[in-house]
Design an enzyme around this catalytic site. Sequence first.
Site: not given
Ligand code: UT7
Length: 333
Positions: A119, A260, A290
């Site tokens: 990125c 970014h 992104n």
């Molecule tokens: O540009 C390169 C650098 N990359 C980034 O900057 C990305 C940085 N990370 C993020 O933006 C976030 O971590 C994400 C948007 C990818 C994910 O958000 P989060 O708030 O960190 O979610 P999580 O992975 O902690 O998951 C929370 C919950 C989980 O369910 P449980 O275990 O709490 O029941 C996941 O299974 O959300 C669930 N989940 C989803 N639910 C609906 C994960 N992905 C999805 C989805 N739709 N697409």
Amino acid sequence: MKPLEPCGVRLAGTGSAVPPQVLHNRDLERMMDTSDEWIAQRTGIRERRICDPTKEGTFTLGRDALVRALEASGMAGKDLDLVICGTCTGEMPCPSTACRIASEVGATPAAAFDLTAACCGFVYSMNVADSLIRSGRFRAVGVIGVDAMSTAIDYDDRSVSILFGDAAGAAVLVRDPDPTRGCIYQRMHADGAGWSNLYIPRRPQEVPEEDRDNPIKLGCLRMNGREVFRFAVTKFRETVEDALAGTGLGVDQIAQFVCHQSNQRIIEAAREKIGIPPEKMPVNIDRFGNSSAGSAGLLLDQLRRDGKFGVGDHVVLVAFGGGLTWASGVWRI
Ligand code: UT7
């Protein structure tokens, strides 16, 4: 040999390109167990652009962005003596995407190479281009940041696919007699110890033990979202604060912070902590997702065309991503 005269760098023009096909959150709802509400709340994204793999990709997006940057600068490809393409999704390991783009825009025999910093591709490339012009070795450089992330996404998986889109941004940088013009401060960093938080393995042996159960297909992006989020929130704020401290400039002296577009929550968290008004740290992630190395250049071009900065203004470029990498550049336009 006569010593080289000190010089600066002029941003002669910018350009960008996105594919026409829109992938809305509602389309993803039909493909996987997710919802428009979850995606918008967690990331700020509503839709992103996706290449048609039969006719579009990193090469075509990067080429189109550079053609538009050349048009905006009133220059032709033959005026360039170097093309740098920041990308991690080049179609072929050899030749570089930059070589093909340089040839298409008529820049031959300009030097051309790809720069891989995930990125950070655009911000790293802009910093390197500025340094090479100031060294006296190059006079006019075409800089591209581009990624067709859709080519490296497993759309059976909801954890990564919702975040990414395809885009390219480009700039034409030209030697200028005023040494106070151009990139007046820059930082580029990496910490490879965190590589497995964001990676694209091609062979099973590249997958670390703890990630072996991950169902994402080989050849597709894997991300430890929570870990990257933690890294990004801290590094993003530190990098912006360092750029301000390093130049002695206050927030009121910066026309635009061009960041970014990783996740709206990451950008907002840093913006609020530092005390930057929202209009100075714009986001377009809602419409384009992104786009990795494409995002900062795409936003820079949109802001320039909207007249959000002009000659004499200061613009801060900031990015972080896979590697792990992070970088900034403070530009006096
Ligand atoms: O540009 C390169 C650098 N990359 C980034 O900057 C990305 C940085 N990370 C993020 O933006 C976030 O971590 C994400 C948007 C990818 C994910 O958000 P989060 O708030 O960190 O979610 P999580 O992975 O902690 O998951 C929370 C919950 C989980 O369910 P449980 O275990 O709490 O029941 C996941 O299974 O959300 C669930 N989940 C989803 N639910 C609906 C994960 N992905 C999805 C989805 N739709 N697409």
